[in-house]
Design an enzyme around this catalytic site. Structure first.
Site, PDB file in Angstrom:
ATOM      1  N   SER A   1      -1.159   6.977  -5.773  1.00  0.00           N
ATOM      2  CA  SER A   1       0.039   6.217  -6.133  1.00  0.00           C
ATOM      3  C   SER A   1      -0.332   4.808  -6.587  1.00  0.00           C
ATOM      4  CB  SER A   1       1.004   6.145  -4.946  1.00  0.00           C
ATOM      5  OG  SER A   1       0.440   5.430  -3.872  1.00  0.00           O
TER       6      SER A   1
ATOM      7  N   CYS B   1       0.071   1.022   6.467  1.00  0.00           N
ATOM      8  CA  CYS B   1       1.494   1.297   6.708  1.00  0.00           C
ATOM      9  C   CYS B   1       1.712   1.448   8.206  1.00  0.00           C
ATOM     10  CB  CYS B   1       1.973   2.510   5.920  1.00  0.00           C
ATOM     11  SG  CYS B   1       1.105   4.025   6.310  1.00  0.00           S
TER      12      CYS B   1
END
Lengths: 308, 157
Positions: free
Chosen positions: A121, A236
Site C-alpha cells: 500500500s 499501527c
C-alpha cells in the site's frame, strides 16, 4: 484471541496516554470505515471509478483532507471483487495508512527504500505521489508476502519499483538511499476492534520479541540512509514499547533528530516518559493517531533526519 | 502417499536484467509508436531492460551501478514480450499506457467484452490493421488483443 469483553482490562495499561479513554473503548465496537486510494497513474478520470462503483451499489465520496482517498458506503461493500480493483484503478486501504508516506514526503528522482513493503500500500502510494518517478526498492523478508507485493505493483502499473527479499536488519549497504520507510511489523493494537463479521482483528504477539525486531530494523534503516536523509518509522500499535521506546533506542545510539510534520488527521505528540523512564525530548515531535479521534486505525509516526 | 508440496524457488543468484542498446530500445519503442501512435518520448523517463524473452520498463535511477549490487527479485513493469520474431505488448503495459493510443484501439461494448473474456475469440469486423490491438470498454483499457480480419482474439489475463 482477545475478546471485546477483555479489551478494557487489556487497554487499561494505556488509560493515561489515550485521550478520552471511555470513548476509545466504545469506539472499538464499531467496524472500520471503508476507503480506497485512487490510482491516478492508471485511472485517467475519477468519474469512471465513481460511476462504475455506483452501478454496483456503492457510493464513493472524496475525502477532502487526504488527496486521492475516497470513502465508500456501505462499508461492507466487496471492493476487491470489482473491475475497478482488477484494473488497478483503486487500492483499498485505511485512511491512517497514508500517514507514513505523507511524513516521508517522497520526491521524483529520490532513491527510497521501503524496508517492510508487502503487500504494497505504501510502496504504491510513494510511486503515485512521485508520478512513478522515484526509484523505490521495495523489500520484504517473506516470499509469500513479496508475491502479494509484486501482484499489487503489477496491478497498479508501477514501473519505478524493484523488489528484494532480504531480512530488513541485514539489508546490504552500498546504495545511498535518500529516504527509508520502516513500516515495522507490530502487535497491531491500533487495528483492534470488532470486525465486519463480529470477529476481533487483534492478533496476540505471542513469544515474538517485537521491540527487538523493530530496533534492529530502525537502526539498519538509519545506517542505510545518507547523511541528511530521512527515515520514517511507523507502526499501527498503541504500545509505547514498540513506538517511542524503539525511536528512543535509536536516538541514543545514533546522531539523529525528529522532524515535526503536518498531518491531515488529528494527532497527539509522542510520549517523553513511559512507565517511569524518561525518553528523548525530541519524541514530542513524533505523532500518535488514535482510532476514536480519526475513525481509522491507530498509528504512530516518527520522521527522523540523519545528522551524522 | 501425500504429494510433496510445491514450493516456489528463490533465485539466490538472481541477476539484473541487461539494459538494452540504443538500437534495441529504438526498435521496441518504434513498434509502440507505429502500432499505437504512442510517441517514443512518453518513455523517456524510463530505462528499457531485457531478459531472455521480455522487456521491462524501469525508471532511470541516478546510480544504476549501486542498485545492481542488490539481489533483485523483480524490476519495474513488464512492458513487451518477444514472441517468435514479433513484439507483443503486455496487457499490464497497455492498461498503464493504452489510453495514449491513437490507433488500433478496439472499443467494445460491455456485452462484447464479457463474451471475449469468456470465449477468448469472437467474430469482429473493424477497419483496423491486422495485429495487436488495445482493448477498451467504456473508457477503461483492459489490455491486449489480436485482430485478424473477421476475428478478435483475447490476450487479457
Amino acid at each position: 484471541m482477545l475478546t471485546l469483553a477483555e479489551a478494557p482490562a487489556y487497554f487499561e495499561r494505556y488509560r493515561e496516554i489515550i485521550p478520552d479513554f471511555e470513548r476509545f473503548l466504545e469506539h472499538l465496537k464499531e467496524p472500520l470505515p471503508l476507503y480506497f486510494r485512487l490510482n491516478e497513474l492508471k485511472c485517467p478520470d475519477p468519474e469512471i471509478v465513481i460511476r462504475g462503483l455506483a452501478r454496483q451499489g456503492a457510493r464513493a465520496e472524496p475525502v477532502e483532507r487526504v488527496p486521492n482517498f475516497y470513502r465508500v458506503e456501505p462499508r461492507t461493500f466487496p471492493l476487491g471483487n470489482t473491475e475497478e480493483y482488477y484494473l488497478g484503478y483503486i487500492y483499498p486501504m485505511t485512511l491512517n495508512s497514508s500517514l507514513p508516506v505523507i511524513a516521508l514526503d517522497p520526491q521524483p528522482g529520490e532513491v527510497i527504500l521501503d524496508m517492510c513493503a508487502a503487500p504494497g500500500s505504501k510502496t504504491t502510494q510513494i510511486a503515485q505521489v512521485t508520478g512513478d518517478q522515484a526509484v523505490i526498492v521495495a523489500n520484504d523478508r517473506r516470499l509469500d508476502r513479496l508475491t502479494a507485493l509484486v501482484a499489487n505493483l503489477k496491478r497498479l502499473g508501477i514501473a519505478c519499483a524493484m523488489t528484494t527479499l532480504y531480512r530488513g536488519e541485514e539489508f546490504p549497504h552500498g546504495v545511498p538511499f535518500d529516504k527509508v520507510l520502516v513500516d515495522a511489523p507490530c502487535s497491531g493494537e491500533g487495528r483492534y476492534r470488532q470486525g465486519y463479521e463480529g470477529e476481533l482483528l487483534y492478533q496476540k504477539e505471542g513469544r515474538t520479541n517485537l521491540p527487538a525486531i523493530q530496533k534492529g530494523l530502525l537502526v539498519r534503516a538509519f545506517d542505510l540512509v545518507r547523511v541528511g536523509g530521512i527515515v520514517v518509522y511507523s507502526t499501527c500499535t498503541i504500545n509505547p514499547d514498540e513506538n517511542e521506546m524503539v525511536v528512543d533506542y535509536l536516538l541514543r545510539k545514533r546522531q539523529g533528530r525528529i522532524i515535526e510534520c503536518h498531518y491531515p488527521q488529528p494527532h497527539h505528540p509522542g510520549l517523553t516518559e513511559w512507565e517511569g523512564k524518561i525518553l528523548h525530548p525530541d519524541l514530542k515531535k513524533a505523532a500518535r493517531f488514535f482510532p476514536h479521534e480519526t475513525d481509522s486505525v491507530g498509528f504512530f509516526v516518527a520522521k527522523i533526519e540523519r545528522l551524522m | 502417499m501425500a504429494k510433496k508440496a510445491r514450493r516456489k524457488r528463490i533465485h539466490q543468484q538472481a541477476v539484473w536484467p541487461r539494459t538494452t542498446s540504443l538500437e534495441e530500445r529504438e526498435a521496441v519503442l518504434s513498434f509502440w509508436e507505429e502500432r499505437f501512435g504512442i510517441p517514443k518520448e512518453t518513455f523517456d523517463p524510463y530505462l528499457l531492460l531485457a531478459t531472455a524473452k521480455n522487456y521491462w520498463l524501469f525508471v532511470k535511477p541516478p546510480d544504476l551501478k549501486a542498485l545492481q549490487g542488490l539481489r533483485v527479485q523483480t524490476t519495474g513493469l513488464l512492458f513487451t514480450r518477444k514472441v517468435s520474431r514479433w513484439l507483443k505488448p503486455t496487457s499490464t503495459a497497455l492498461q498503464r499506457f493504452g489510453h495514449l493510443a491513437t490507433k488500433n484501439v478496439v472499443q467494445l461494448s460491455p456485452a462484447e467484452l464479457d463474451r471475449l473474456r469468456r470465449e477468448r475469440k469472437i467474430s469482429y469486423e473493424a477497419p483496423l490493421e491486422e495485429g495487436y490491438v488495445v482493448i477498451s470498454c467504456e473508457g477503461k483499457v483492459w489490455g491486449c488483443g489480436l485482430y485478424t480480419p473477421g476475428k478478435l482474439i483475447s490476450y487479457l489475463p
